[in-house]
Design a protein around this motif. Structure first.
Motif, PDB file in Angstrom:
ATOM      1  N   UNK A   8      23.205 -32.509  58.665  1.00 40.77           N
ATOM      2  CA  UNK A   8      24.475 -31.773  58.602  1.00 40.77           C
ATOM      3  C   UNK A   8      25.618 -32.769  58.748  1.00 40.77           C
ATOM      4  N   UNK A   9      26.797 -32.373  58.299  1.00 40.23           N
ATOM      5  CA  UNK A   9      27.978 -33.228  58.448  1.00 40.23           C
ATOM      6  C   UNK A   9      28.348 -33.327  59.912  1.00 40.23           C
ATOM      7  N   UNK A  10      28.657 -34.520  60.320  1.00 38.02           N
ATOM      8  CA  UNK A  10      29.096 -34.757  61.693  1.00 38.02           C
ATOM      9  C   UNK A  10      30.616 -34.932  61.678  1.00 38.02           C
ATOM     10  N   UNK A  11      31.254 -34.641  62.792  1.00 35.67           N
ATOM     11  CA  UNK A  11      32.700 -34.812  62.865  1.00 35.67           C
ATOM     12  C   UNK A  11      33.042 -35.619  64.119  1.00 35.67           C
ATOM     13  N   UNK A  12      33.456 -34.934  65.177  1.00 37.99           N
ATOM     14  CA  UNK A  12      33.822 -35.610  66.418  1.00 37.99           C
ATOM     15  C   UNK A  12      33.469 -34.714  67.586  1.00 37.99           C
ATOM     16  N   UNK A  13      33.308 -35.336  68.731  1.00 32.50           N
ATOM     17  CA  UNK A  13      33.099 -34.576  69.961  1.00 32.50           C
ATOM     18  C   UNK A  13      33.747 -35.350  71.102  1.00 32.50           C
ATOM     19  N   UNK A  71      43.636 -39.444  64.397  1.00 35.78           N
ATOM     20  CA  UNK A  71      44.007 -40.422  63.361  1.00 35.78           C
ATOM     21  C   UNK A  71      44.350 -41.754  64.012  1.00 35.78           C
ATOM     22  N   UNK A  72      45.160 -41.716  65.056  1.00 39.57           N
ATOM     23  CA  UNK A  72      45.523 -42.946  65.743  1.00 39.57           C
ATOM     24  C   UNK A  72      44.280 -43.641  66.299  1.00 39.57           C
ATOM     25  N   UNK A  73      43.354 -42.881  66.866  1.00 42.38           N
ATOM     26  CA  UNK A  73      42.130 -43.470  67.403  1.00 42.38           C
ATOM     27  C   UNK A  73      41.279 -44.127  66.338  1.00 42.38           C
ATOM     28  N   UNK A  74      41.185 -43.481  65.182  1.00 42.07           N
ATOM     29  CA  UNK A  74      40.410 -44.076  64.084  1.00 42.07           C
ATOM     30  C   UNK A  74      41.089 -45.364  63.614  1.00 42.07           C
ATOM     31  N   UNK A  75      42.399 -45.337  63.461  1.00 42.26           N
ATOM     32  CA  UNK A  75      43.124 -46.547  63.057  1.00 42.26           C
ATOM     33  C   UNK A  75      42.939 -47.648  64.094  1.00 42.26           C
ATOM     34  N   UNK A  76      43.000 -47.297  65.373  1.00 46.00           N
ATOM     35  CA  UNK A  76      42.814 -48.293  66.443  1.00 46.00           C
ATOM     36  C   UNK A  76      41.395 -48.853  66.457  1.00 46.00           C
ATOM     37  N   UNK A  77      40.433 -48.104  65.921  1.00 42.93           N
ATOM     38  CA  UNK A  77      39.066 -48.644  65.845  1.00 42.93           C
ATOM     39  C   UNK A  77      38.976 -49.749  64.788  1.00 42.93           C
ATOM     40  N   UNK A 123      39.681 -38.655  56.501  1.00 42.79           N
ATOM     41  CA  UNK A 123      38.508 -38.393  57.326  1.00 42.79           C
ATOM     42  C   UNK A 123      38.818 -37.361  58.405  1.00 42.79           C
ATOM     43  N   UNK A 124      39.885 -37.592  59.144  1.00 39.65           N
ATOM     44  CA  UNK A 124      40.244 -36.658  60.215  1.00 39.65           C
ATOM     45  C   UNK A 124      40.588 -35.285  59.643  1.00 39.65           C
ATOM     46  N   UNK A 125      41.348 -35.247  58.563  1.00 43.26           N
ATOM     47  CA  UNK A 125      41.676 -33.952  57.953  1.00 43.26           C
ATOM     48  C   UNK A 125      40.421 -33.193  57.527  1.00 43.26           C
ATOM     49  N   UNK A 126      39.398 -33.910  57.075  1.00 40.89           N
ATOM     50  CA  UNK A 126      38.153 -33.243  56.664  1.00 40.89           C
ATOM     51  C   UNK A 126      37.458 -32.584  57.851  1.00 40.89           C
ATOM     52  N   UNK A 127      37.669 -33.092  59.046  1.00 39.05           N
ATOM     53  CA  UNK A 127      37.069 -32.506  60.242  1.00 39.05           C
ATOM     54  C   UNK A 127      37.684 -31.152  60.586  1.00 39.05           C
ATOM     55  N   UNK A 128      38.889 -30.927  60.126  1.00 36.09           N
ATOM     56  CA  UNK A 128      39.594 -29.684  60.451  1.00 36.09           C
ATOM     57  C   UNK A 128      39.553 -28.666  59.321  1.00 36.09           C
ATOM     58  N   UNK A 129      38.837 -28.948  58.232  1.00 39.71           N
ATOM     59  CA  UNK A 129      38.739 -28.014  57.103  1.00 39.71           C
ATOM     60  C   UNK A 129      37.825 -26.868  57.446  1.00 39.71           C
TER      61      UNK A 129
END
Length: 129
Positions: A8-13, A71-77, A123-129
């Motif tokens: 299944x698609x994973x997102x965030x937790x 989004x900021x966290x992903x960019x900071x990664x 990527x982040x926007x796809x998590x909220x679809x």
């Protein structure tokens, strides 16, 4: 880096108070049959993720689960704040002094940063679809 396949698609937790576990570098795999699948298992669409964590995930700093924080966290990664500031400073230099010896390098650096930033947003926007 570790790569793991999920059915299944994973997102965030939420990992803890200041961090989230996110799944980046998504690769869609059609007609996947897990190695340990029982006989007669029908192929499915699976998703692979690559990241530094054992499960293919990536821990990011995110004080909350808002779009902007993620989004900021992903960019900071990908880029520290210092690296991002340097890229922006280089871009200003390239724009104000196009004849600078490194102007072309700075333009390429800026283009790469913007590609990564747009990918983080998608990527982040796809998590909220």
């Amino acid at each position: 880096m570790n790569r793991k396949i999920y059915l299944e698609r994973m997102t965030f937790s939420r990992y803890d108070g200041g961090r989230c576990l996110v799944y980046l570098n998504e690769e869609k795999i059609e007609n996947h049959v897990p190695a340990d699948a029982p006989e007669g298992f029908k192929p499915v669409t699976a998703y692979a993720y690559t990241g530094p964590e054992d499960d293919g995930g990536t821990l990011i700093e995110a004080a909350d689960d808002s779009r902007d924080a993620l989004i900021n966290g992903v960019i900071r990664s990908l880029y520290s704040q210092t690296e991002e500031d340097a890229i922006k400073t280089h871009q200003i230099l390239a724009l104000t002094n196009p004849g600078h010896d490194k102007a072309a390098d700075y333009a390429s650096e800026w283009a790469r940063f913007n590609i990564d930033r747009e990918e983080a947003i998608r990527t982040v926007d796809s998590w909220f679809e």
